[in-house]
Design an enzyme around this catalytic site. Structure first.
Site: not given
Lengths: 461, 72
Positions: A73, A149, A173
């Site tokens: 990420k 996310s 997330s």
């Protein structure tokens, strides 16, 4: 191809790490329509692969993840690059001086970073929508949300582009996108894995987490990620545990299904999947967590308040650099009075104690990961079992209720019977018993909770 | 399950946002005030839910500083 297979083949000389990287870069190219990647680290990956190949030629052992490509990420520092965190508010930040601890840990075991991935801005969202970089698309259906996310990391694993990817989980997330994409996900115990070199969002709730093709890969990567980081003051000093070698245990696992708050609203596929998981583990219950709804409220408050404080300097100096989905939520969070956050911290103690009492009798608990399968991108309100949910928030209602306790939680998924889309189940364990959670998840995987990649393996095999 | 529980009666999120923003030096353009107030109102609703949890104010908060264990 799984991480375990790649590592075995690379070590045996059946394939070179350079070949693996070349195929992975091609797969990333093939998956561009998903908008899952913010940066491809091609030169770095090729250089690293060549080092691993040289090591093997010289008779060395690069580690348990030899030649395994992975993505991270864009919240994880990559040396020499600005960590964007999915936001223009980070544009003027200095490039990272070194890689995040988690990236260093995986590469120490022989893995190869190939890409940084798209995400909800500043990790504040569950939908994978991003005003600056564009929305991540779900490999199962590109019109649908991938969840967030950690959207790009989940999408790349679901598409079969990488077998392992790093994410973070503050309120769900990792768990939400794992469920909506149909991949294996783990939010380890709070404090188990170092957050060194990861841009913070909510320091009291942030976890480093991970995605993988299957549970054995998840355990392999989890084992490699452990290790003491002197730069992370929140990390626990507990010794490492080894999950990988314990994955096929036949020891009994005492399970129960969580009811009450977790009973709904639920799409029929999510309800059926949770009941099937309970049946597969011969779970008792339902048992209830009386403070679950209040725990979700407390997590909401701590998230908005700490997130607002985290970004207050940017909100004062240059608010236009924040996207519209997060700016006013962060502003509101910065104004939260101490009385509200103090009660949230007290609730954290209360619900953690309640959960510990329930878990005296059970090794794991089961709960749905989300109320429904993936929803169309751009949707604000979505009806689930007759209830209209503000879906950008509501999709995380079952993960957010548990995150406050910091316990380890894995997500397994399977194809929904009516929707045909992935649906996930959370497997909740006791603090620092992450390996038990993974064992239970492996049993469910063998019982059918597994989905193959959304893109045919032939593309990058 | 309450989607957004109601804030305490009489809570004026707009007035609160204006005053609190001024107190901490956070610029709040008039065009954005309604959205900030809406988010504050939702947070107030969740806070009200916690205010109604029996005995919570006597609970010890969760975060604990552990002297000597700070690795920083």
């Amino acid at each position: 191809m799984t991480a375990a297979t790649i590592s075995r083949d690379v070590k045996a000389g059946r394939v070179t790490a350079e070949d693996v990287v070349a195929r992975t870069l091609a797969a990333l190219d093939d998956s561009r329509a998903l908008n899952a990647v913010t940066h491809v680290h091609a030169d770095r990956a090729r250089k690293r692969a060549s080092e691993i190949d040289r090591q093997i030629t010289a008779g060395g052992d690069p580690g348990t993840l030899a030649g395994v490509p992975f993505a991270a990420k864009n919240l994880f520092d990559v040396k020499g690059q600005v960590t964007r965190a999915g936001s223009r508010s980070t544009d003027t930040n200095a490039p990272a001086g070194k890689d995040a601890f988690a990236i260093r840990a995986l590469e120490s075991a022989g893995a190869i970073l190939v890409a940084s991935t798209n995400m909800d801005e500043l990790a504040y969202g569950f939908s994978g929508e991003n005003a600056h970089d564009g929305d991540t698309r779900n490999p199962r259906d590109p019109t649908l949300s991938v969840g967030g996310s950690s959207s790009g990391s989940a999408a790349l694993v679901a598409a079969g582009a990488v077998p392992v990817a790093l994410g973070t989980d503050t309120n769900g997330s990792v768990r939400v996108p794992a469920a909506l994409c149909g991949v294996a996900g783990l939010k380890p115990t709070y404090g188990r894995l170092s957050r060194g070199g990861v841009v913070p969002f909510v320091r009291s709730l942030d976890h480093v987490g991970l995605f993988a093709t299957d549970m054995r890969d998840l355990a392999l990567a989890y084992d490699a990620l452990q290790g003491r980081d002197p730069e992370d003051s929140v990390q626990s000093a507990r010794p490492r545990e080894r999950a990988g070698p314990r994955m096929e245990t036949t020891l009994p696992i005492r399970a129960a299904r969580l009811g009450g708050y977790f009973d709904g609203p639920l799409h029929p596929d999510c309800r059926t999947a949770t009941l099937a998981a309970a049946q597969a583990l011969r779970a008792e219950g339902p048992v209830t967590l009386d403070h679950a709804e209040a725990a979700r409220a407390a997590s909401f408050i701590l998230t908005t308040a700490e997130g607002g404080q985290q970004h207050l300097p940017g909100l004062i100096a240059d608010p236009d650099r924040f996207g519209p989905l997060v700016r006013d939520r962060l502003r509101a969070g910065a104004l939260v009075p101490a009385t509200w956050t103090a009660r949230a911290q007290k609730l954290r103690r209360r619900v953690s104690r309640e959960l510990a009492v329930v878990m005296r009798q059970y090794d794991v608990l089961l709960a749905p990961a989300t109320p429904c399968p993936a929803f169309p991108l751009g949707t604000a309100d979505w009806e689930v079992a007759g209830v209209t949910l503000p879906i950008r928030l509501g999709i995380g209602m079952f993960t957010q209720a548990l995150t406050l306790t910091g316990v380890p939680i894995a997500v397994v998924s399977r194809r929904g019977e009516t929707s045909g889309l992935p649906v996930g189940v959370q497997i909740i364990g006791r603090p620092f018993e992450d390996a038990t959670v993974l064992q239970a998840a492996r049993r469910l995987e063998l019982a059918g909770f597994h989905m193959t990649s959304a893109v045919p393996e032939a593309i990058h095999a | 399950m309450r989607t957004f529980p109601p804030p305490p009666p009489g809570f004026d999120a707009t007035a609160f946002a204006k005053e609190a923003a001024q107190a901490i030096g956070l610029p709040l353009p008039a065009a954005d005030l309604a959205e900030v107030a809406l988010n504050l109102e939702r947070t107030a609703g969740f806070a009200q839910m916690l205010a109604e949890v029996p005995g919570l104010d006597n609970e010890e908060p969760a975060p604990a500083f552990r002297p000597g264990e700070d690795a920083g």
